[in-house]
Design an enzyme around this catalytic site. Structure first.
Site, short mmCIF file in Angstrom:
data_model
loop_
_atom_site.label_atom_id
_atom_site.label_comp_id
_atom_site.label_asym_id
_atom_site.label_seq_id
_atom_site.Cartn_x
_atom_site.Cartn_y
_atom_site.Cartn_z
N LYS A 1 14.63 10.09 68.43
CA LYS A 1 15.16 8.91 67.73
C LYS A 1 15.62 7.93 68.80
O LYS A 1 16.45 8.29 69.65
CB LYS A 1 16.35 9.34 66.85
CG LYS A 1 16.98 8.22 66.07
CD LYS A 1 18.15 8.72 65.26
CE LYS A 1 19.43 8.82 66.04
NZ LYS A 1 19.96 7.56 66.57
N LYS B 1 18.87 0.86 62.38
CA LYS B 1 20.01 0.71 61.46
C LYS B 1 19.91 -0.63 60.72
O LYS B 1 20.83 -1.44 60.71
CB LYS B 1 21.34 0.80 62.20
CG LYS B 1 21.67 2.16 62.76
CD LYS B 1 22.31 3.05 61.72
CE LYS B 1 22.51 4.47 62.19
NZ LYS B 1 22.55 4.75 63.60
N ILE C 1 18.75 -8.90 54.71
CA ILE C 1 17.91 -9.24 53.56
C ILE C 1 16.52 -8.64 53.80
O ILE C 1 16.13 -8.38 54.94
CB ILE C 1 17.83 -10.77 53.35
CG1 ILE C 1 17.28 -11.46 54.60
CG2 ILE C 1 19.17 -11.34 52.95
CD1 ILE C 1 16.89 -12.91 54.38
N PRO D 1 26.05 23.22 66.93
CA PRO D 1 24.63 23.34 66.60
C PRO D 1 24.45 24.38 65.50
O PRO D 1 25.06 25.45 65.54
CB PRO D 1 24.00 23.83 67.91
CG PRO D 1 24.95 23.42 68.98
CD PRO D 1 26.32 23.46 68.36
N GLY D 2 23.66 24.06 64.51
CA GLY D 2 23.41 24.99 63.41
C GLY D 2 24.23 24.68 62.17
O GLY D 2 23.80 24.96 61.05
P1 BMP Z 1 25.30 11.92 70.01
O1 BMP Z 1 24.70 13.28 69.70
O2 BMP Z 1 25.20 11.55 71.45
O3 BMP Z 1 26.66 11.76 69.42
O4 BMP Z 1 24.36 10.83 69.30
C1 BMP Z 1 24.28 10.74 67.93
C2 BMP Z 1 23.17 9.81 67.53
O5 BMP Z 1 23.10 9.78 66.11
C3 BMP Z 1 23.34 8.37 67.99
O6 BMP Z 1 22.04 7.87 68.27
C4 BMP Z 1 23.90 7.64 66.78
O7 BMP Z 1 23.47 6.31 66.69
C5 BMP Z 1 23.29 8.44 65.63
N1 BMP Z 1 24.11 8.46 64.42
C6 BMP Z 1 25.39 8.99 64.43
O8 BMP Z 1 25.91 9.45 65.44
N2 BMP Z 1 26.06 9.03 63.24
C7 BMP Z 1 25.57 8.55 62.07
O9 BMP Z 1 26.22 8.63 61.04
C8 BMP Z 1 24.27 8.01 62.08
C9 BMP Z 1 23.55 7.98 63.26
O10 BMP Z 1 22.33 7.50 63.27
#
Ligand code: BMP
Length: 223
Positions: free
Chosen positions: A34, A65, A69, A181-182
């Site tokens: 992503k 994100k 519109i 994780p998990g």
């Molecule tokens: P990290 O594991 O480094 O915290 O990154 C989380 C990722 O997920 C970031 O790219 C952030 O934009 C995205 N994200 C988030 O953290 N929370 C949300 O609710 C939605 C997201 O897309």
């Protein structure tokens, strides 16, 4: 080899070769990448093209994100549509004049849409979670490929799983934001999104394997 149900979040602002070789080494074992706005602004759209060849078949999500519109969301998505498999948009902008137009174009372009239904930070409780029933009602009507729901609040994932059968749940908040994780997969998510805990690790491949094994154990328990 089977891929772990992990999506690696790339939000880096340095666009050097090291990032591609890192992505390339992790790509055979993860499900997707992503790419966030910091990377897209710093590195340009060419980054997505290069990542595609480093990705070894892992899917690519442009995390734009989107929250605008319809016309502007469609125009923005048209700029990345040839390089990615999916884009992320906020659900709160609503259907008429916004998500309806985006859904039409996404179908035409054969892309996947992921809608944010709830977020991983505490502020999500102020709006998204306070109105989760209506958000999920809209998501059900629009039938996107997936939704974002927080690994940091497994109870929300459980609710989304019950209410949205057949929609993929992708869950951020693992590692740097506190979820283990998990946790999200055990609660019903399909993929865990992990950024800093992998890319910021001294051993990114090892960190991905460790997180992937935990996620896979939960997947196996659910089967
Ligand atoms: P990290 O594991 O480094 O915290 O990154 C989380 C990722 O997920 C970031 O790219 C952030 O934009 C995205 N994200 C988030 O953290 N929370 C949300 O609710 C939605 C997201 O897309």
């Amino acid at each position: 080899m089977r891929r772990y149900p992990l999506i690696v979040a790339i939000d880096e602002t340095s666009c050097d070769k090291a990032l591609f070789s890192l992505a390339s080494s992790i790509s055979p074992i993860v499900s997707g990448f992503k790419v966030g706005i910091p990377t897209l602004i710093s590195c340009g759209l060419g980054f997505l093209k290069e990542l595609r060849s480093a990705a070894n078949g892992a899917f690519l999500i442009a995390d734009l994100k989107l929250a605008d519109i319809g016309d502007v969301m469609v125009k923005t998505t048209s700029l990345v549509k040839d390089y990615v498999d999916a884009v992320i948009a906020h659900a709160f902008v609503g259907r008429e004049g916004a998500l309806d137009a985006l859904v039409d174009s996404i179908r035409k372009w054969d892309l996947k849409l992921i809608l944010v239904a709830s977020m991983s930070h505490a502020g999500s409780l102020e709006f998204y979670d306070a109105d989760l029933d209506r958000v999920l009602g809209l998501v059900r009507e629009l039938a996107p490929w997936g939704v974002v729901a927080p690994a940091t609040r497994p109870e929300v994932i459980k609710r989304v799983r019950i209410e949205l059968d057949g929609v993929k749940i992708v869950s951020p908040g693992v590692g740097a934001q506190g979820a283990r994780p998990g946790d999200a997969i055990c609660a019903g998510a399909d993929y865990e999104i992990i950024g800093r805990a992998i890319l910021g690790s001294k051993d990114p491949l090892g960190a991905a394997v460790q997180a992937g094994e935990a996620a896979s154990r939960c997947q196996a328990q659910r089967l």
